[in-house]
Design a protein around this motif. Sequence first.
Motif, PDB file in Angstrom:
ATOM      1  N   UNK A  91       0.871  -1.169   0.000  1.00 32.61           N
ATOM      2  CA  UNK A  91       0.000   0.000   0.000  1.00 32.61           C
ATOM      3  C   UNK A  91       0.910   1.222   0.000  1.00 32.61           C
ATOM      4  N   UNK A  92       0.564   2.218  -0.789  1.00 32.16           N
ATOM      5  CA  UNK A  92       1.400   3.418  -0.872  1.00 32.16           C
ATOM      6  C   UNK A  92       1.363   4.174   0.452  1.00 32.16           C
ATOM      7  N   UNK A  93       2.344   5.036   0.642  1.00 36.02           N
ATOM      8  CA  UNK A  93       2.386   5.850   1.856  1.00 36.02           C
ATOM      9  C   UNK A  93       1.112   6.685   1.981  1.00 36.02           C
ATOM     10  N   UNK A  94       0.725   7.317   0.870  1.00 42.47           N
ATOM     11  CA  UNK A  94      -0.487   8.138   0.889  1.00 42.47           C
ATOM     12  C   UNK A  94      -1.727   7.289   1.151  1.00 42.47           C
ATOM     13  N   UNK A  95      -1.781   6.096   0.532  1.00 41.08           N
ATOM     14  CA  UNK A  95      -2.924   5.212   0.752  1.00 41.08           C
ATOM     15  C   UNK A  95      -2.995   4.736   2.187  1.00 41.08           C
ATOM     16  N   UNK A  96      -1.816   4.489   2.771  1.00 37.71           N
ATOM     17  CA  UNK A  96      -1.761   4.035   4.162  1.00 37.71           C
ATOM     18  C   UNK A  96      -2.277   5.118   5.107  1.00 37.71           C
ATOM     19  N   UNK A  97      -1.839   6.356   4.888  1.00 31.99           N
ATOM     20  CA  UNK A  97      -2.277   7.457   5.737  1.00 31.99           C
ATOM     21  C   UNK A  97      -3.775   7.748   5.556  1.00 31.99           C
ATOM     22  N   UNK A  98      -4.271   7.572   4.330  1.00 30.67           N
ATOM     23  CA  UNK A  98      -5.702   7.758   4.081  1.00 30.67           C
ATOM     24  C   UNK A  98      -6.515   6.688   4.793  1.00 30.67           C
ATOM     25  N   UNK A  99      -6.034   5.451   4.732  1.00 31.42           N
ATOM     26  CA  UNK A  99      -6.701   4.354   5.428  1.00 31.42           C
ATOM     27  C   UNK A  99      -6.698   4.600   6.935  1.00 31.42           C
ATOM     28  N   UNK A 100      -5.576   5.044   7.459  1.00 29.28           N
ATOM     29  CA  UNK A 100      -5.464   5.357   8.881  1.00 29.28           C
ATOM     30  C   UNK A 100      -6.461   6.435   9.284  1.00 29.28           C
ATOM     31  N   UNK A 101      -6.569   7.476   8.449  1.00 28.95           N
ATOM     32  CA  UNK A 101      -7.462   8.600   8.764  1.00 28.95           C
ATOM     33  C   UNK A 101      -8.915   8.152   8.847  1.00 28.95           C
ATOM     34  N   UNK A 102      -9.400   7.462   7.822  1.00 24.03           N
ATOM     35  CA  UNK A 102     -10.820   7.088   7.790  1.00 24.03           C
ATOM     36  C   UNK A 102     -11.144   5.989   8.792  1.00 24.03           C
ATOM     37  N   UNK A 103     -10.178   5.085   9.034  1.00 25.76           N
ATOM     38  CA  UNK A 103     -10.442   4.069  10.042  1.00 25.76           C
ATOM     39  C   UNK A 103     -10.535   4.686  11.434  1.00 25.76           C
ATOM     40  N   UNK A 104      -9.589   5.570  11.776  1.00 31.40           N
ATOM     41  CA  UNK A 104      -9.611   6.215  13.092  1.00 31.40           C
ATOM     42  C   UNK A 104     -10.870   7.059  13.259  1.00 31.40           C
ATOM     43  N   UNK A 105     -11.311   7.667  12.181  1.00 36.23           N
ATOM     44  CA  UNK A 105     -12.560   8.444  12.200  1.00 36.23           C
ATOM     45  C   UNK A 105     -13.740   7.536  12.542  1.00 36.23           C
ATOM     46  N   UNK A 106     -13.854   6.430  11.833  1.00 39.56           N
ATOM     47  CA  UNK A 106     -14.985   5.526  12.060  1.00 39.56           C
ATOM     48  C   UNK A 106     -14.910   4.884  13.446  1.00 39.56           C
ATOM     49  N   UNK A 107     -13.692   4.601  13.913  1.00 41.54           N
ATOM     50  CA  UNK A 107     -13.528   3.996  15.229  1.00 41.54           C
ATOM     51  C   UNK A 107     -14.029   4.928  16.328  1.00 41.54           C
ATOM     52  N   UNK A 108     -13.601   6.192  16.279  1.00 44.23           N
ATOM     53  CA  UNK A 108     -14.052   7.165  17.273  1.00 44.23           C
ATOM     54  C   UNK A 108     -15.544   7.414  17.207  1.00 44.23           C
ATOM     55  N   UNK A 109     -16.081   7.498  15.988  1.00 44.35           N
ATOM     56  CA  UNK A 109     -17.514   7.748  15.825  1.00 44.35           C
ATOM     57  C   UNK A 109     -18.347   6.600  16.392  1.00 44.35           C
ATOM     58  N   UNK A 110     -17.874   5.362  16.188  1.00 46.43           N
ATOM     59  CA  UNK A 110     -18.630   4.209  16.689  1.00 46.43           C
ATOM     60  C   UNK A 110     -18.661   4.186  18.219  1.00 46.43           C
ATOM     61  N   UNK A 111     -17.525   4.481  18.850  1.00 47.65           N
ATOM     62  CA  UNK A 111     -17.473   4.504  20.305  1.00 47.65           C
ATOM     63  C   UNK A 111     -18.420   5.562  20.869  1.00 47.65           C
ATOM     64  N   UNK A 112     -18.434   6.727  20.260  1.00 47.04           N
ATOM     65  CA  UNK A 112     -19.301   7.809  20.725  1.00 47.04           C
ATOM     66  C   UNK A 112     -20.768   7.503  20.455  1.00 47.04           C
ATOM     67  N   UNK A 113     -21.037   6.861  19.331  1.00 50.41           N
ATOM     68  CA  UNK A 113     -22.417   6.501  19.005  1.00 50.41           C
ATOM     69  C   UNK A 113     -22.983   5.509  20.010  1.00 50.41           C
ATOM     70  N   UNK A 114     -22.161   4.573  20.456  1.00 50.16           N
ATOM     71  CA  UNK A 114     -22.627   3.615  21.456  1.00 50.16           C
ATOM     72  C   UNK A 114     -23.076   4.330  22.733  1.00 50.16           C
TER      73      UNK A 114
END
Length: 310
Positions: A91-114
């Motif tokens: 995975x490219x560096x940019x792709x890795x950082x993009x994946x990290x960004x959206x995953x961390x976003x969804x992770x935080x949102x799910x915890x708060x939604x619960x």
Amino acid sequence: MAWMNQTLVTEFFVKGFSETPHLQPLFFVFFLSLYTVALSGNILIFVTISFNSTLHTPMYFFLVNLAVVDILCTSTILPKLLGNMVGRKTISYEGCMTQLYFFTWSLGAELLLFTAMAYDRYVAICRPLHYSTMMSKRVCMLLAAGVWSISILNTSINSSLMFQLSFCHSNVVNHFFCEIPALLKLSCSPTYLNETMAFTADVFLAVGNFMITMLSYACIISSILKIHTTEGKKRAFSTCSSHLIVVSMYYSTVIYTYIRPSSSSGSSMDNGKVVAVLYTAISPTLNPLNYTLCNKDFKTALNKMFPFNK
């Protein structure tokens, strides 16, 4: 001038679960099945609730938000994982950082939604006479806005700190996707600030919200026990039992992963991969089943949209 001899990483090699060739088809079928069920189930929840006015209540409003978060999470992780299983595991560096960004976003949102969903169940069971005012449309919109805003702030901070790191020791990610703990091990820059922020975010988003959720359910259980009829107790428990099961599994796995971001043993990372499957693939797959399988109102609305018994 030693830094001039370092080769900066432009792409990462993602190890995945196993480098044994004959296991790859099994993992591919497993994750493809999970992604198919998770995607179709959460899209079905979104469409059914959105187009049925009878389901336009606070509980289903948060379920729609949860479905969106689960779609975001699985679509960020699983397609790339499946692609790596049949092609180059890079995975490219940019792709890795993009994946990290959206995953961390969804992770935080799910915890708060619960937590927001636990509050909704608390008001419904413990303060039923005030439910219409305490969970008005305006309150629900404010809660949802808070969930998305805080999660975006969290991922923006952690991603910005990650962008400041240099990766030159190795480009082999001992994981199946780009996650903060795995990437910190590859940095040749100081990671103390990153680890501190990851730990702080976990304490706030996971531990803090888990404690609030458990407090809400302590009040809920106390109120349920005061109900005189068995049928009333059963109905009250049914409205929150599935949520409690999902929350317990999700919080425990996230806390396990992020509360010790500096752990470096191989066995710890292998265990982390298994744990990560729970909150990146299993939980988004089970959420539609947990929240809708025994829900009569949802099944009625679904049958109106797709009449199976014609």
